[in-house]
Design a protein around this motif. Structure first.
Motif, PDB file in Angstrom:
ATOM      1  N   GLU A  93      23.862   3.946 -14.613  1.00 56.93           N
ATOM      2  CA  GLU A  93      23.272   4.150 -15.944  1.00 56.93           C
ATOM      3  C   GLU A  93      23.085   2.797 -16.618  1.00 56.93           C
ATOM      4  O   GLU A  93      24.057   2.072 -16.848  1.00 56.93           O
ATOM      5  CB  GLU A  93      24.158   5.069 -16.780  1.00 56.93           C
ATOM      6  N   PRO A 141      20.699   1.778 -19.808  1.00 66.62           N
ATOM      7  CA  PRO A 141      19.658   2.110 -20.782  1.00 66.62           C
ATOM      8  C   PRO A 141      18.594   1.039 -20.959  1.00 66.62           C
ATOM      9  O   PRO A 141      17.440   1.358 -21.287  1.00 66.62           O
ATOM     10  CB  PRO A 141      20.457   2.321 -22.082  1.00 66.62           C
ATOM     11  N   ALA A 163      16.100   1.980 -18.374  1.00 67.40           N
ATOM     12  CA  ALA A 163      15.758   3.395 -18.235  1.00 67.40           C
ATOM     13  C   ALA A 163      14.288   3.626 -18.544  1.00 67.40           C
ATOM     14  O   ALA A 163      13.744   3.088 -19.511  1.00 67.40           O
ATOM     15  CB  ALA A 163      16.629   4.233 -19.159  1.00 67.40           C
ATOM     16  N   GLY A 164      13.648   4.411 -17.701  1.00 71.48           N
ATOM     17  CA  GLY A 164      12.271   4.822 -17.929  1.00 71.48           C
ATOM     18  C   GLY A 164      11.235   3.936 -17.290  1.00 71.48           C
ATOM     19  O   GLY A 164      10.161   4.409 -16.924  1.00 71.48           O
ATOM     20  N   CYS A 178      16.582  14.381 -19.430  1.00 71.66           N
ATOM     21  CA  CYS A 178      16.522  13.280 -20.381  1.00 71.66           C
ATOM     22  C   CYS A 178      16.735  11.978 -19.598  1.00 71.66           C
ATOM     23  O   CYS A 178      17.642  11.893 -18.774  1.00 71.66           O
ATOM     24  CB  CYS A 178      17.598  13.463 -21.438  1.00 71.66           C
ATOM     25  N   GLU A 182      17.214   8.726 -20.897  1.00 70.26           N
ATOM     26  CA  GLU A 182      17.585   7.639 -21.809  1.00 70.26           C
ATOM     27  C   GLU A 182      18.546   6.640 -21.172  1.00 70.26           C
ATOM     28  O   GLU A 182      18.680   5.520 -21.653  1.00 70.26           O
ATOM     29  CB  GLU A 182      18.206   8.210 -23.084  1.00 70.26           C
ATOM     30  N   ARG A 183      19.244   7.026 -20.090  1.00 69.97           N
ATOM     31  CA  ARG A 183      20.227   6.130 -19.474  1.00 69.97           C
ATOM     32  C   ARG A 183      19.779   5.568 -18.129  1.00 69.97           C
ATOM     33  O   ARG A 183      20.227   4.514 -17.728  1.00 69.97           O
ATOM     34  CB  ARG A 183      21.564   6.864 -19.297  1.00 69.97           C
ATOM     35  N   ALA A 215      10.452   7.261 -15.943  1.00 68.32           N
ATOM     36  CA  ALA A 215       9.659   8.192 -16.753  1.00 68.32           C
ATOM     37  C   ALA A 215       8.237   8.202 -16.205  1.00 68.32           C
ATOM     38  O   ALA A 215       7.422   7.332 -16.509  1.00 68.32           O
ATOM     39  CB  ALA A 215       9.676   7.777 -18.216  1.00 68.32           C
ATOM     40  N   GLU A 217      13.431  18.056 -23.122  1.00 62.04           N
ATOM     41  CA  GLU A 217      14.172  17.024 -22.408  1.00 62.04           C
ATOM     42  C   GLU A 217      15.656  17.280 -22.655  1.00 62.04           C
ATOM     43  O   GLU A 217      16.115  17.249 -23.798  1.00 62.04           O
ATOM     44  CB  GLU A 217      13.778  15.638 -22.906  1.00 62.04           C
ATOM     45  N   GLU A 243      19.988  17.148 -21.073  1.00 60.12           N
ATOM     46  CA  GLU A 243      20.995  16.687 -20.133  1.00 60.12           C
ATOM     47  C   GLU A 243      21.472  17.912 -19.361  1.00 60.12           C
ATOM     48  O   GLU A 243      21.818  18.941 -19.944  1.00 60.12           O
ATOM     49  CB  GLU A 243      22.147  16.009 -20.867  1.00 60.12           C
TER      50      GLU A 243
END
Length: 264
Positions: free
Chosen positions: A120, A122, A125-126, A179, A181-182, A186, A201, A203
């Motif tokens: 993880e 952030p 992330a994505g 989701c 975010e971490r 995307a 979205e 968890e």
């Protein structure tokens, strides 16, 4: 044009890439790819390529379907991990002929959980950065052609994605997706579907897949694959699903964005 030995993308994964479906010289979901590339460049502190230059690349494709791969690195220079004060980003690209796996659209696919857990981070992330060693290691976990993809869970215990596709499922009458975010990528097809349809979205723990009414995988090149069977990392059967009318409708919405056939 060859990449120099001291290119930071080669040395450290210090860069980004996009893979774009091109039909008769016209790119699919182009604005979404450009937006993700801009976000990635901002996250890494790399000057984004000139979008006027990028816009000329798909037109070089021959008729029919192609995939355009664009790679942007920070370029060369710096001392070790320290980036150069005035980097000169490097742009490379390639067009390749492409044919989607149409039988997977129609009949669906079997997938399995991967043992590898995603870290993880952030800050990354994505975005679609060049350091994809987690995905490479996860993809080594199976060789059977009967398994189309592997599902990846984060170190925090949440379902995130497949090795090269995003994940969607229908639960209690609602479409949902993890989701991101971490960690995770995307996808551009995911972004377009989130914008157009009521997708939540959330968890989600992988064991909760036993409660879903349908599961599918998608990306902006392959389109959307229904999942009909799920296995454990060691190949034990866990779940099976039929391809429902709701899933077919969702697939049609995804394929309309890519110019793929609505009727399977």
């Amino acid at each position: 044009m060859p990449v120099p030995f001291d290119d930071r993308g080669l040395a450290y994964g210090d860069g980004l890439f996009e893979t774009v479906l091109v039909r008769d010289g016209r790119p699919s979901l182009w604005d979404y790819h450009l937006a993700r590339l801009r976000r990635g460049c901002a996250a890494l502190g790399i000057d984004a390529p000139d979008e006027a230059v990028l816009a000329t690349l798909p037109a070089a494709a021959e008729s029919g379907l192609s995939v355009l791969k664009v790679i942007v690195t920070r370029g060369s220079g710096g001392r070790g991990y320290q980036a150069p004060a005035d980097p000169e980003p490097r742009l490379r690209w390639q067009l390749s002929a492409f044919e989607p796996r149409r039988e997977r659209w129609q009949h669906g696919v079997a997938v399995r959980h991967c043992r590898l857990r995603l870290a993880e981070q952030p800050a990354l992330a994505g975005i679609k950065h060049l350091n994809r060693l987690e995905n490479v290691l996860a993809r080594r976990e199976w060789t059977s052609p009967d398994i189309a993809e592997g599902l990846l869970t984060s170190i925090g215990g949440h379902l995130i994605e497949a090795t090269s596709m995003n994940v969607f499922w229908r639960r209690n009458g609602r479409w949902q997706t993890p989701c991101l975010e971490r960690c995770g990528v995307a996808g551009t097809l995911r972004a377009a579907l989130l914008e157009r349809l009521g997708i939540d979205e959330v968890e989600f723990e992988p064991t909760a897949l036993e409660t879903v009414e349908g599961l599918c995988l998608g990306n902006s090149v392959q389109g959307l694959w229904p999942v009909t069977a799920l296995e454990s990392p060691s190949g034990e059967p866990l779940e099976r699903w039929r391809i429902s009318d709701d899933l077919r409708f969702f697939q049609q919405q995804a394929h309309a964005l890519l110019g793929y056939p609505a009727g399977i």
